[in-house]
Motif scaffolding. Structure first.
Motif, short mmCIF file in Angstrom:
data_model
loop_
_atom_site.label_atom_id
_atom_site.label_comp_id
_atom_site.label_asym_id
_atom_site.label_seq_id
_atom_site.Cartn_x
_atom_site.Cartn_y
_atom_site.Cartn_z
N PRO A 155 54.81 9.85 77.03
CA PRO A 155 54.07 11.57 77.26
C PRO A 155 54.79 12.63 76.30
N ARG A 156 56.02 12.59 75.67
CA ARG A 156 56.75 13.28 74.50
C ARG A 156 56.32 13.76 73.13
N VAL A 157 55.15 12.87 73.17
CA VAL A 157 54.31 13.43 71.70
C VAL A 157 53.38 14.39 72.33
N LEU A 158 53.12 14.16 73.52
CA LEU A 158 52.21 15.84 74.43
C LEU A 158 53.12 16.82 73.34
N GLU A 159 53.71 17.40 73.57
CA GLU A 159 55.17 17.93 73.43
C GLU A 159 54.71 19.07 72.03
N LEU A 160 54.13 18.18 71.25
CA LEU A 160 53.11 17.83 69.46
C LEU A 160 52.50 19.09 70.37
N GLY A 161 51.46 18.33 70.90
CA GLY A 161 50.07 18.81 70.19
C GLY A 161 49.87 20.03 70.85
N TYR A 162 51.04 20.51 72.78
CA TYR A 162 51.34 21.71 73.40
C TYR A 162 51.84 23.02 72.93
N SER A 163 52.87 22.36 72.04
CA SER A 163 53.36 24.09 71.30
C SER A 163 52.68 24.32 69.85
N TYR A 164 50.88 22.71 69.92
CA TYR A 164 50.03 24.11 68.66
C TYR A 164 49.30 24.93 69.93
N LEU A 165 48.65 24.32 71.03
CA LEU A 165 47.78 24.90 71.78
C LEU A 165 48.42 26.40 72.70
N THR A 166 49.48 26.34 72.83
CA THR A 166 50.84 28.15 73.51
C THR A 166 49.88 28.97 72.39
N SER A 167 50.45 28.06 71.13
CA SER A 167 49.86 29.52 70.58
C SER A 167 48.81 29.38 69.82
N LEU A 168 47.66 28.80 70.26
CA LEU A 168 46.51 29.39 69.94
C LEU A 168 45.99 29.78 70.74
N ASP A 169 46.31 31.56 70.72
CA ASP A 169 46.12 31.98 72.13
C ASP A 169 44.18 32.68 72.49
N LEU A 170 43.32 31.56 71.06
CA LEU A 170 42.12 31.66 71.53
C LEU A 170 41.52 30.60 72.49
N THR A 171 42.39 29.86 72.54
CA THR A 171 41.83 29.46 74.17
C THR A 171 42.05 29.93 75.20
N GLU A 172 42.85 30.42 75.49
CA GLU A 172 42.81 31.77 76.78
C GLU A 172 42.19 32.59 76.76
N LEU A 173 41.64 32.67 75.66
CA LEU A 173 40.32 33.82 75.24
C LEU A 173 38.95 32.94 75.37
N ALA A 174 38.58 32.41 75.40
CA ALA A 174 37.49 30.98 75.58
C ALA A 174 37.61 30.59 76.71
N GLN A 175 38.64 29.69 77.10
CA GLN A 175 38.54 29.13 78.72
C GLN A 175 37.82 29.82 79.56
N GLN A 176 37.60 31.17 80.59
CA GLN A 176 36.59 31.65 81.03
C GLN A 176 35.48 30.83 81.00
N SER A 177 34.96 32.07 79.56
CA SER A 177 34.30 32.24 79.24
C SER A 177 32.84 30.60 79.17
N LEU A 178 33.80 29.64 78.58
CA LEU A 178 33.59 27.77 78.74
C LEU A 178 32.80 27.89 79.90
N GLU A 179 33.66 27.82 81.28
CA GLU A 179 33.66 27.21 82.03
C GLU A 179 32.39 27.65 82.58
N GLN A 180 32.11 29.26 82.75
CA GLN A 180 30.89 29.54 83.48
C GLN A 180 30.00 29.42 82.42
N LEU A 181 29.60 28.45 81.05
CA LEU A 181 28.95 28.52 80.54
C LEU A 181 28.75 26.90 80.47
N SER A 182 29.36 25.96 81.62
CA SER A 182 29.35 24.43 81.70
C SER A 182 28.30 24.51 82.63
N GLN A 183 28.99 25.49 83.72
CA GLN A 183 28.75 26.28 85.62
C GLN A 183 26.67 26.34 85.03
#
Length: 272
Positions: A73-101
């Motif tokens: 599971p430690r390899v997840l740290e590598l990808g998680y570091s990228y995702l946490t620096s990618l503010d875009l995912t935070e901006l898009a999360q709610q819109s993506l969930e609403q779109l899917s619904q």
């Protein structure tokens, strides 16, 4: 594997590159490989693979069971570091969930990474591909709707460089498999503002995607809806799914402008 000028320079750390090649060799099909299997896949000698594995095991990224090796599971740290620096995912999360619904289908966001797109957000409703798709999953950009809307934004010189590095593969009889055919399709994508793929990656898959632009106008990601294929699916995608995609696209881009977000260099294509 052909070398590049940088790989021949004194700044190139060959052992690091080899270790990363070994790490990337693990996947769904080769989840617990032996040393020999890893050597065959990476095209490295058994001695080099062994040293890389022992180092990765010492660092906690790889474990062993008998003659087989597996990622920890430690390899997840590598990808998680990228995702946490990618503010875009935070901006898009709610819109993506609403779109899917709203549409009742699986929705995703991806960025371009070399020859592939990499999923950075996903809201699954049903499984539409034989492979499991989730954050971190990779698909060939040339055959994916999200890949095409990102590629369509590349300047001509960058697109030409990208195309020179591709090995086209026919995943199905419908797959676009030549550079000239892909260039013609990308021109169509530029003109219409969206990409529609039907049975190009798998026979049962239809997907429609739109680009996500940063405040400077550059495409930094793509948003898509994936659905099971049927004779009516392509028309349904354009008539029913596309308007919902455009609304989500507008909401995400508005959030980007409001936050003043600009893409990190890491999000750009390897050919920038």
């Amino acid at each position: 594997m052909a070398s590049t000028p940088f790989e021949e320079s004194a700044d190139y750390v060959q052992s690091l590159a080899r270790g990363l090649r070994v790490l990337r060799a693990f996947d769904r099909e080769l989840a617990s490989p032996s040393l020999s299997e890893l050597a065959e896949r990476t095209q490295l000698s058994r001695a080099v693979v062994r040293r890389s594995l022992l180092t990765l095991q010492h660092l906690g990224y790889v474990g062993s069971r008998g003659r087989s090796f597996f990622l920890t599971p430690r390899v997840l740290e590598l990808g998680y570091s990228y995702l946490t620096s990618l503010d875009l995912t935070e901006l898009a999360q709610q819109s993506l969930e609403q779109l899917s619904q709203r549409v009742g289908e699986s929705c995703s966001m991806a960025v371009l990474d070399g020859s592939d797109i990499v999923y950075v957000l996903r809201v699954p409703v049903r499984r539409v591909m034989s492979m499991a798709l989730g954050v971190g999953a990779r698909l060939p950009a040339f055959a994916a709707s999200m890949g095409r809307v990102i590629l369509a934004d590349l300047p001509e010189a960058e697109l030409a460089a990208w195309l020179r590095g591709q090995k086209f593969r026919a995943y199905t009889p419908q797959t676009i498999r030549t550079a000239s055919a892909l260039k013609a399709e990308l021109q169509r994508v530029r003109q219409q503002g969206y990409a529609l793929t039907s049975r190009e990656l798998e026979p049962g898959l239809c997907s429609i995607a739109v680009p996500i632009r940063a405040g400077d106008g550059r495409v930094v990601a793509a948003l898509n809806i994936g659905m099971p294929y049927s004779d009516e699916a392509p028309a349904r995608a354009v008539k029913q799914m596309l308007p919902a995609l455009h609304e989500a696209q507008h909401a995400i881009e508005q959030a980007i402008r409001h936050r003043g977000w600009l893409p990190h260099m890491a999000m750009r294509s390897a050919y920038d």
